[in-house]
Enzyme design. Structure first.
Site, PDB file in Angstrom:
ATOM      1  N   GLY A   1       0.851  -1.232  -0.061  1.00  0.00           N
ATOM      2  CA  GLY A   1      -0.004   0.014   0.109  1.00  0.00           C
ATOM      3  C   GLY A   1       0.848   1.456   0.029  1.00  0.00           C
ATOM      4  O   GLY A   1       2.177   1.254  -0.059  1.00  0.00           O
ATOM      5  N   SER A   2       0.130   2.394   0.036  1.00  0.00           N
ATOM      6  CA  SER A   2       1.097   3.662  -0.118  1.00  0.00           C
ATOM      7  C   SER A   2       1.967   3.992   0.914  1.00  0.00           C
ATOM      8  O   SER A   2       3.192   4.026   0.840  1.00  0.00           O
ATOM      9  CB  SER A   2       0.109   4.913  -0.321  1.00  0.00           C
TER      10      SER A   2
ATOM     11  N   GLU B   1       3.673   1.673   2.381  1.00  0.00           N
ATOM     12  CA  GLU B   1       5.036   0.763   2.328  1.00  0.00           C
ATOM     13  C   GLU B   1       5.860   0.948   1.244  1.00  0.00           C
ATOM     14  O   GLU B   1       6.925   0.626   1.207  1.00  0.00           O
ATOM     15  CB  GLU B   1       4.441  -0.788   2.328  1.00  0.00           C
TER      16      GLU B   1
ATOM     17  N   GLY C   1      -8.440 -24.018  13.987  1.00  0.00           N
ATOM     18  CA  GLY C   1      -9.854 -23.960  13.256  1.00  0.00           C
ATOM     19  C   GLY C   1     -10.287 -22.817  12.592  1.00  0.00           C
ATOM     20  O   GLY C   1     -11.563 -22.844  12.200  1.00  0.00           O
TER      21      GLY C   1
ATOM     22  N   HIS D   1     -13.333 -29.481  21.960  1.00  0.00           N
ATOM     23  CA  HIS D   1     -14.209 -28.710  21.236  1.00  0.00           C
ATOM     24  C   HIS D   1     -15.723 -28.682  21.726  1.00  0.00           C
ATOM     25  O   HIS D   1     -16.517 -27.979  21.044  1.00  0.00           O
ATOM     26  CB  HIS D   1     -13.847 -29.188  19.818  1.00  0.00           C
TER      27      HIS D   1
ATOM     28  N   GLU E   1      -4.253  -9.888   2.399  1.00  0.00           N
ATOM     29  CA  GLU E   1      -3.421  -9.891   3.268  1.00  0.00           C
ATOM     30  C   GLU E   1      -3.627 -11.300   4.039  1.00  0.00           C
ATOM     31  O   GLU E   1      -2.501 -11.878   4.923  1.00  0.00           O
ATOM     32  CB  GLU E   1      -3.268  -8.905   4.239  1.00  0.00           C
TER      33      GLU E   1
ATOM     34  N   HIS F   1      -0.178  -3.659   5.343  1.00  0.00           N
ATOM     35  CA  HIS F   1      -0.341  -2.461   4.930  1.00  0.00           C
ATOM     36  C   HIS F   1      -1.335  -1.718   6.075  1.00  0.00           C
ATOM     37  O   HIS F   1      -2.548  -2.050   6.081  1.00  0.00           O
ATOM     38  CB  HIS F   1      -1.262  -2.165   3.585  1.00  0.00           C
TER      39      HIS F   1
END
Length: 534
Positions: A28-29, A31, A399, A280, A50, A73
């Site tokens: 992105g800008s 970076e 999970g 679980h 991402e 970003h």
């Protein structure tokens, strides 16, 4: 006197020294100043979202055993990645994650793309998070993040970097040697050895840590010395014990009653690199009241402290297992007969998942790495596709869906000469299908075997466990997964006739790049938590 450089150059030199010249990102800008005039000796792996970026880096880090470098970003990019960041935390994947931040001069005025309290955003699922107070502190913060990521238990770390920091002057940062594996307390090992020697019916529960540390062969030797059966812990994210070994007892089911039924007949449980009580479903775990002794060997202090019973001995397993083996007597017991596996179901239309997995087992090269995210088909996989080789199997401990395909891409990037097979459900595939694009760009030896049952099969099964009826959002009809793969440049085939499956698998496992096979399987799913271990 140390010569001055700037933050960007000091960071690049640091990454070279750490062997982290592969960078996973979606730019992105904020970076762009870091990416300016990208050096030829670095590889930038572009992911189209991402979450895929994080999953790729996780797979790469776990396959290499080294920290992977991620460049995200600002807040939006970190937000997209958070699901797989949670998975990386659970997987204990060593990652150094950086995220762009708006220029420091703009931050007081709530700027566009500014991340408010950036270091807090990914917590608690990082081991370390910081936005350095000064620009010149950025390289040192990244070096610290790397050291913490590589301390056991491994895990992700995070550094937020304002975009104007990269040009600021700073001093170079030297690479520091770090030996972070801690040996267990010898007195604890002696106590454990005495308890094991006195036990008549010991049992081992193994998790992911032995494989992650390269201690798998030592674990097998210890089990054989004791003649003890070995259960795979619930939700182990790697191979826990070779599943074709006569001492492998099966996979513990993540329910309190099932764990109690498996462990209570023994007089001592040796848990090795495994959080045994990861349940679980709710229920009564009578094992907690059984009086059976439990010894927990792990490098994970949190997992050891969370166990409601037993004695925890902290330390790296590559030290703990051999130390214990030296002190326990060899029982001299003959290995039992190999556990008989159920025969695969007969070929039929729609294709039974168990039959498809039996054909995959026959086709899979011995040195292939399998990355799995097909939770509704795990019982069939355990029955028909046993994992046998240390380092040959990865899945997720969290999970959360959307990990498997990008992780397989990351493993294939780490092992470019090894065939990687991604076994994935259709529901999981739809979280990160764009990861295929990255596989195509790098011409990875990646075979994607997609078991299509028209929705979230695990929820169908879990609804029966909870006696839930008529829940919406479980069926996902009408998706052409093979066609979607082709739009991303990946050759594919859809299989509905059992007679065509072997040829499709052969194509995928011999292709000179990625290849996807979509297998239309029977939508009927067995109950995942039936109360019996296995």
């Amino acid at each position: 006197m140390t010569s001055a450089t700037n933050v960007r150059q000091a960071t690049l030199d640091l990454l070279r020294g750490l062997g982290m010249t592969t960078v996973f990102g979606n730019p992105g800008s904020t970076e762009l100043p870091f990416l300016d005039r990208w050096p030829e000796d670095f590889t930038y792996v572009l992911g189209l979202q991402e979450a895929s970026v994080l999953g790729m880096a996780d797979g790469y880090a776990r396959a290499t055993g080294r920290a992977a470098f991620v460049n995200l970003h600002s807040a939006a990019g970190v937000g997209h990645a958070l699901g797989n960041l949670f998975t990386a935390w659970k997987n204990q994947a060593p990652l150094v994650i950086t995220a762009g931040q708006q220029a420091r001069s703009l931050l007081p005025n709530l700027p566009f793309l500014g991340a408010t309290d950036a270091a807090s955003f990914p917590r608690p699922y990082v081991k370390f998070a910081v936005e350095p107070a000064r620009a010149e502190d950025v390289p040192a913060a990244i070096a610290q993040a790397h050291r913490i990521a590589m301390q056991r238990p491994h895990g992700p770390t995070f550094v937020s970097v304002p975009s104007d920091d990269w040009a600021a002057p700073c001093a170079p940062v030297a690479v520091r040697a770090q030996h972070s594996d801690l040996a267990p307390d010898p007195a604890g090992i002696e106590e454990a050895a005495a308890l094991i020697a006195a036990a008549r019916r010991p049992v081992i529960v193994s998790g992911s840590e032995a494989d992650a540390e390269g201690a798998g062969p030592a674990l097998v030797a210890l089990a054989e010395r004791l003649g003890a059966p070995v259960w795979t812990a619930p939700f182990a994210a790697r191979l826990a014990f070779p599943e074709d070994h006569p001492l492998h007892a099966g996979h513990l089911v993540a329910s309190p009653e099932a764990v109690s039924a498996a462990l209570s007949p023994h007089d001592l449980v040796l848990a090795i690199g495994a959080p045994v009580f990861t349940f679980h479903v709710a229920g009564d775990c009578a094992f907690f009241r059984s009086g059976v002794k439990l010894i927990h060997l792990t490098a994970d202090a949190e997992a050891g402290a969370a166990a409601p019973v037993g004695t925890t001995i902290l330390g790296a397993l590559r030290h703990a297992i051999p130390a214990l083996a030296r002190l326990v007597p060899d029982r001299g017991l003959a290995l039992p007969a190999l556990r008989e596996r159920p025969a695969p179901p007969a070929a039929a239309t729609p294709i039974p998942a168990g039959w498809a997995l039996s054909r995959l087992r026959a086709a899979l090269p011995d040195d292939a790495v399998l990355v799995e995210e097909a939770p509704s088909h795990r019982p069939a996989m355990h029955a028909q596709l046993p994992m046998r080789r240390w380092g040959g199997f990865l899945t997720m401990a969290s999970g959360g869906l959307g990990y498997g395909l990008p992780a397989a891409v990351g493993v294939a990037l780490a092992k470019p000469d090894t065939r990687v097979c991604c076994l994935i459900g259709d529901g999981s595939f739809l979280y990160s299908p764009q990861a295929l694009w990255t596989a195509v760009q790098h011409r990875l030896l990646l075979a994607v075997i997609l078991l299509e049952n028209g929705g979230y099969g695990a929820l169908r099964s879990f609804s029966r466990v909870l006696q839930i009826r008529g829940a919406p959002g479980i069926d996902v009809p009408g998706v052409d997964h093979a066609g979607m793969a082709r739009t991303l440049g990946c050759p594919s085939v859809r299989v509905t006739d059992p007679a065509a499956l072997d040829d499709a698998l052969r194509q995928a496992l011999t292709a000179d790049g990625p290849f996807l096979v979509e297998v239309a399987v029977d939508p009927a799913i067995p109950t995942l938590y039936g109360g019996k271990p296995g």
